[in-house]
Design a protein around this motif. Structure first.
Motif, PDB file in Angstrom:
ATOM      1  N   PHE A  59     109.004  72.742 -47.025  1.00  0.00           N
ATOM      2  CA  PHE A  59     110.348  72.430 -46.539  1.00  0.00           C
ATOM      3  C   PHE A  59     110.736  73.363 -45.404  1.00  0.00           C
ATOM      4  O   PHE A  59     111.274  72.924 -44.381  1.00  0.00           O
ATOM      5  CB  PHE A  59     111.387  72.525 -47.663  1.00  0.00           C
ATOM      6  CG  PHE A  59     111.500  71.286 -48.494  1.00  0.00           C
ATOM      7  CD1 PHE A  59     112.010  70.115 -47.958  1.00  0.00           C
ATOM      8  CD2 PHE A  59     111.095  71.285 -49.823  1.00  0.00           C
ATOM      9  CE1 PHE A  59     112.129  68.971 -48.727  1.00  0.00           C
ATOM     10  CE2 PHE A  59     111.201  70.143 -50.600  1.00  0.00           C
ATOM     11  CZ  PHE A  59     111.719  68.982 -50.058  1.00  0.00           C
ATOM     12  N   PRO A 112     116.379  71.946 -48.785  1.00  0.00           N
ATOM     13  CA  PRO A 112     117.647  71.230 -48.952  1.00  0.00           C
ATOM     14  C   PRO A 112     118.330  71.596 -50.276  1.00  0.00           C
ATOM     15  O   PRO A 112     117.666  71.691 -51.319  1.00  0.00           O
ATOM     16  CB  PRO A 112     117.221  69.760 -48.957  1.00  0.00           C
ATOM     17  CG  PRO A 112     115.903  69.734 -48.263  1.00  0.00           C
ATOM     18  CD  PRO A 112     115.250  71.032 -48.586  1.00  0.00           C
ATOM     19  N   VAL A 137     117.610  69.475 -53.305  1.00  0.00           N
ATOM     20  CA  VAL A 137     116.288  69.687 -53.902  1.00  0.00           C
ATOM     21  C   VAL A 137     116.306  70.960 -54.749  1.00  0.00           C
ATOM     22  O   VAL A 137     115.752  70.986 -55.844  1.00  0.00           O
ATOM     23  CB  VAL A 137     115.200  69.758 -52.807  1.00  0.00           C
ATOM     24  CG1 VAL A 137     113.849  70.151 -53.391  1.00  0.00           C
ATOM     25  CG2 VAL A 137     115.092  68.421 -52.064  1.00  0.00           C
ATOM     26  N   ILE A 141     112.884  64.091 -56.463  1.00  0.00           N
ATOM     27  CA  ILE A 141     113.838  64.271 -55.355  1.00  0.00           C
ATOM     28  C   ILE A 141     113.121  64.833 -54.133  1.00  0.00           C
ATOM     29  O   ILE A 141     113.336  64.374 -53.002  1.00  0.00           O
ATOM     30  CB  ILE A 141     115.018  65.178 -55.784  1.00  0.00           C
ATOM     31  CG1 ILE A 141     115.853  64.499 -56.867  1.00  0.00           C
ATOM     32  CG2 ILE A 141     115.870  65.586 -54.589  1.00  0.00           C
ATOM     33  CD1 ILE A 141     116.542  63.221 -56.428  1.00  0.00           C
ATOM     34  N   ALA A 142     112.257  65.815 -54.342  1.00  0.00           N
ATOM     35  CA  ALA A 142     111.519  66.420 -53.223  1.00  0.00           C
ATOM     36  C   ALA A 142     110.611  65.382 -52.555  1.00  0.00           C
ATOM     37  O   ALA A 142     110.562  65.295 -51.315  1.00  0.00           O
ATOM     38  CB  ALA A 142     110.704  67.614 -53.709  1.00  0.00           C
ATOM     39  N   TYR A 184     110.981  62.129 -52.580  1.00  0.00           N
ATOM     40  CA  TYR A 184     111.832  61.140 -51.909  1.00  0.00           C
ATOM     41  C   TYR A 184     112.342  61.695 -50.578  1.00  0.00           C
ATOM     42  O   TYR A 184     112.352  60.992 -49.565  1.00  0.00           O
ATOM     43  CB  TYR A 184     112.994  60.751 -52.827  1.00  0.00           C
ATOM     44  CG  TYR A 184     113.825  59.604 -52.312  1.00  0.00           C
ATOM     45  CD1 TYR A 184     113.257  58.381 -52.008  1.00  0.00           C
ATOM     46  CD2 TYR A 184     115.198  59.749 -52.129  1.00  0.00           C
ATOM     47  CE1 TYR A 184     114.021  57.324 -51.538  1.00  0.00           C
ATOM     48  CE2 TYR A 184     115.967  58.702 -51.660  1.00  0.00           C
ATOM     49  CZ  TYR A 184     115.374  57.488 -51.373  1.00  0.00           C
ATOM     50  OH  TYR A 184     116.139  56.461 -50.903  1.00  0.00           O
ATOM     51  N   HIS A 185     112.725  62.956 -50.568  1.00  0.00           N
ATOM     52  CA  HIS A 185     113.173  63.598 -49.320  1.00  0.00           C
ATOM     53  C   HIS A 185     112.074  63.523 -48.266  1.00  0.00           C
ATOM     54  O   HIS A 185     112.325  63.157 -47.121  1.00  0.00           O
ATOM     55  CB  HIS A 185     113.572  65.052 -49.581  1.00  0.00           C
ATOM     56  CG  HIS A 185     114.093  65.743 -48.372  1.00  0.00           C
ATOM     57  ND1 HIS A 185     113.267  66.271 -47.412  1.00  0.00           N
ATOM     58  CD2 HIS A 185     115.348  65.965 -47.945  1.00  0.00           C
ATOM     59  CE1 HIS A 185     113.994  66.799 -46.457  1.00  0.00           C
ATOM     60  NE2 HIS A 185     115.264  66.627 -46.754  1.00  0.00           N
ATOM     61  N   HIS A 186     110.850  63.866 -48.664  1.00  0.00           N
ATOM     62  CA  HIS A 186     109.731  63.810 -47.711  1.00  0.00           C
ATOM     63  C   HIS A 186     109.499  62.386 -47.212  1.00  0.00           C
ATOM     64  O   HIS A 186     109.230  62.175 -46.027  1.00  0.00           O
ATOM     65  CB  HIS A 186     108.450  64.355 -48.348  1.00  0.00           C
ATOM     66  CG  HIS A 186     108.452  65.831 -48.562  1.00  0.00           C
ATOM     67  ND1 HIS A 186     108.657  66.752 -47.559  1.00  0.00           N
ATOM     68  CD2 HIS A 186     108.292  66.563 -49.690  1.00  0.00           C
ATOM     69  CE1 HIS A 186     108.610  67.970 -48.032  1.00  0.00           C
ATOM     70  NE2 HIS A 186     108.397  67.887 -49.342  1.00  0.00           N
ATOM     71  N   ILE A 207     111.727  59.947 -46.917  1.00  0.00           N
ATOM     72  CA  ILE A 207     112.816  59.532 -46.031  1.00  0.00           C
ATOM     73  C   ILE A 207     112.740  60.223 -44.680  1.00  0.00           C
ATOM     74  O   ILE A 207     112.980  59.601 -43.641  1.00  0.00           O
ATOM     75  CB  ILE A 207     114.185  59.802 -46.689  1.00  0.00           C
ATOM     76  CG1 ILE A 207     114.333  58.972 -47.962  1.00  0.00           C
ATOM     77  CG2 ILE A 207     115.339  59.562 -45.721  1.00  0.00           C
ATOM     78  CD1 ILE A 207     114.198  57.481 -47.754  1.00  0.00           C
ATOM     79  N   TRP A 208     112.416  61.499 -44.659  1.00  0.00           N
ATOM     80  CA  TRP A 208     112.495  62.274 -43.428  1.00  0.00           C
ATOM     81  C   TRP A 208     111.161  62.463 -42.714  1.00  0.00           C
ATOM     82  O   TRP A 208     111.103  63.119 -41.677  1.00  0.00           O
ATOM     83  CB  TRP A 208     113.187  63.607 -43.679  1.00  0.00           C
ATOM     84  CG  TRP A 208     114.609  63.367 -44.080  1.00  0.00           C
ATOM     85  CD1 TRP A 208     115.149  63.540 -45.318  1.00  0.00           C
ATOM     86  CD2 TRP A 208     115.662  62.870 -43.254  1.00  0.00           C
ATOM     87  NE1 TRP A 208     116.475  63.184 -45.317  1.00  0.00           N
ATOM     88  CE2 TRP A 208     116.831  62.764 -44.060  1.00  0.00           C
ATOM     89  CE3 TRP A 208     115.760  62.488 -41.924  1.00  0.00           C
ATOM     90  CZ2 TRP A 208     118.046  62.313 -43.579  1.00  0.00           C
ATOM     91  CZ3 TRP A 208     116.975  62.036 -41.438  1.00  0.00           C
ATOM     92  CH2 TRP A 208     118.098  61.953 -42.255  1.00  0.00           C
ATOM     93  N   ARG A 220     127.979  68.820 -43.356  1.00  0.00           N
ATOM     94  CA  ARG A 220     126.785  67.993 -43.190  1.00  0.00           C
ATOM     95  C   ARG A 220     126.706  67.412 -41.785  1.00  0.00           C
ATOM     96  O   ARG A 220     125.619  67.310 -41.199  1.00  0.00           O
ATOM     97  CB  ARG A 220     126.746  66.870 -44.221  1.00  0.00           C
ATOM     98  CG  ARG A 220     125.377  66.230 -44.246  1.00  0.00           C
ATOM     99  CD  ARG A 220     125.187  65.252 -45.376  1.00  0.00           C
ATOM    100  NE  ARG A 220     124.636  64.054 -44.764  1.00  0.00           N
ATOM    101  CZ  ARG A 220     125.218  62.881 -44.751  1.00  0.00           C
ATOM    102  NH1 ARG A 220     126.363  62.678 -45.352  1.00  0.00           N
ATOM    103  NH2 ARG A 220     124.657  61.860 -44.145  1.00  0.00           N
TER     104      ARG A 220
END
Length: 119
Positions: free
Chosen positions: A10, A18, A21, A35-36, A38-40, A42-43, A69
């Motif tokens: 990250f 984040p 996370v 969650i981690a 999913y973050h990867h 999406i981004w 934000r």
């Protein structure tokens, strides 16, 4: 709990872990892992360039009246090459979508934009 390798990934990708996370471990290791991941997902680079996805995130942050934000998403969009004109267009669109009082809400973002990219 998120291991150091995942934290380093990250930090390398976006410069920080984040908050969502980080606190996800309160719901269990498997939840945090999901969650981690999913973050990867999406981004990571995708069909829509990252700059535009950050501008979409900026628009949603403005619409949610989430200045912290919005500042973060604007900074990431600038880092990915967003211009002053592009960011102003996003902000103007949100003023249209939410109404004229949004002008007051976005004033700190305009100040930030002027400091980072000039007027």
């Amino acid at each position: 709990m998120l291991n150091n390798k995942d934290k380093d990934i990250f930090k390398e990708e976006i410069g920080f872990v984040p908050p969502g996370v980080l606190i996800a471990d309160n719901f269990g290791e498997e939840f945090q892992k999901n969650i981690a991941e999913y973050h990867h997902q999406i981004w990571a680079e995708g069909v829509i360039p990252l700059k535009y996805r950050y501008m979409i995130a900026l628009a949603t942050a403005i619409f949610d009246n989430n200045e912290k934000r919005a500042r973060l998403e604007m900074t990431k969009a600038i880092k990915e090459g967003a211009t002053r004109e592009e960011l102003l267009e996003v902000i103007k669109q949100q003023i249209w979508m939410k109404g004229a009082p949004t002008i007051v809400q976005v004033a700190p973002l305009i100040e930030m934009l002027n400091k980072k990219l000039g007027k």
